[in-house]
Design an enzyme around this catalytic site. Structure first.
Site, short mmCIF file in Angstrom:
data_model
loop_
_atom_site.label_atom_id
_atom_site.label_comp_id
_atom_site.label_asym_id
_atom_site.label_seq_id
_atom_site.Cartn_x
_atom_site.Cartn_y
_atom_site.Cartn_z
N PRO A 124 -28.32 -8.74 -31.71
CA PRO A 124 -27.99 -9.97 -32.42
C PRO A 124 -27.02 -10.84 -31.63
O PRO A 124 -25.93 -10.39 -31.27
CB PRO A 124 -27.35 -9.48 -33.72
CG PRO A 124 -27.70 -8.04 -33.81
CD PRO A 124 -27.88 -7.56 -32.43
N GLU A 125 -27.43 -12.06 -31.36
CA GLU A 125 -26.53 -13.07 -30.80
C GLU A 125 -26.42 -14.18 -31.84
O GLU A 125 -26.82 -13.99 -32.98
CB GLU A 125 -27.08 -13.57 -29.45
CG GLU A 125 -27.28 -12.43 -28.46
CD GLU A 125 -27.84 -12.89 -27.13
OE1 GLU A 125 -27.65 -14.06 -26.77
OE2 GLU A 125 -28.48 -12.07 -26.44
#
Length: 275
Positions: free
Chosen positions: A2-3
């Site tokens: 996850p960014e």
DNA sequence: CACTCTACCTGTGCGC
DNA sequence: TGCGCACAGGTAGAGT
């Protein structure tokens, strides 16, 4: 992994989904793996959280920030970083605790907020002021202005790739979107930030903004066989040896600062990189 | 200041 | 089939 776009997607689904987390009250806490609160003393967590009501959800870089209203104590913030493999979602309270469940908050209406994370990299904090956890981070990479971005670039003498990954430079970019942004900007990952010409800084700023905006709209990245948060299709990340979608040249993979770094050797010219 | 290395973790996929 | 191992990466912290 996850960014920013994936975290934003989680924020939106918890806040705007049906049911929404906003308004729900914490009835009890299941500390499945107390280490998730490291270095906080986990013994204190249930007494702090029980009775608190979720009032708002926001994102700071890759952090999720939950504002809570707590009876008799006012506001409190629950802060979550998903790191590599963390997932956060609402489930029926009756849903079984799974092998990788690290924390479960039992809520009103038979619901529970679950934090699952196979790698145990993800962390959760409680704070009166979120700045004590997220303080010092650079401006959010989705909204930073060109002026501030260019000024920050000029203030460093570093390779672009590790600079983009540095959350104190700009917040929210990880390995996938660093590579994708540099590809779209047509800049080699080893380009030195201090030597960037104004039009190159503009190109990089525009590329970051457009890549992140498209990825947010797509609900995150879809990386063939590896990662499937949403439908954003990558051009270089994880495509070593595959033909560039623009020119057909095989995508290169090198290591920069211990990180896998993907780029097109034709579209991303060495420019002012050293050596 | 910039960099490199290590630690933290475990699922995956490779070579043999 | 099964074993061992490199690899993936966000971040902090220590060392060069």
């Amino acid at each position: 992994m996850p960014e920013l776009p994936e975290v934003e997607s989680v924020v939106r689904s918890l806040r705007d989904g049906s049911p929404s987390l906003v308004g729900l009250r914490v009835r009890s806490v299941d500390m499945v793996w107390p280490g998730v609160f490291s270095p906080l003393l986990p013994d204190l967590v249930p007494s702090h959280l029980e009775g608190c009501r979720f009032a708002a959800i926001a994102r700071l870089g890759k952090y999720l920030v939950f504002a809570l209203d707590c009876p008799g104590r006012g506001s409190l913030f629950l802060i979550v970083h998903l790191r590599m493999t963390g997932r956060l979602f609402l489930v029926p309270e009756s849903a079984a605790i799974e092998r990788h469940t690290r924390l479960a908050l039992m809520l009103d209406h038979g619901l529970a907020l679950r934090f699952d994370d196979p790698r145990k990299f993800g962390r959760v904090w409680l704070a009166d002021d979120p700045e004590t956890v997220t303080g010092g981070m650079g401006p959010d990479s989705l909204t930073v202005s060109l002026e501030e971005f260019a000024a920050r670039l000029a203030g460093h003498r570093r390779h672009l790739k590790p600079l983009l990954l540095d959350q104190y430079f700009v917040a929210g970019i990880g390995n996938i979107y660093a590579d994708e942004s540099l590809f779209r900007a047509g800049l080699h990952p080893l380009t030195n930030s201090a030597g960037l010409k104004p039009d190159e800084a503009l190109r990089l700023h525009t590329a970051i903004r457009s890549v992140l905006e498209e990825a947010v709209a797509a609900g995150g990245a879809n990386i063939d066989g590896v990662f499937k948060a949403g439908s954003f299709i990558v051009n270089v990340y994880g495509r070593a040896g595959a033909p560039c979608r623009v020119c057909g040249t095989p995508i290169s993979k090198i290591r920069v600062g211990q990180r896998g770094t993907h780029f097109c050797p034709h579209c991303q010219l060495p420019g002012n990189m050293e050596a």
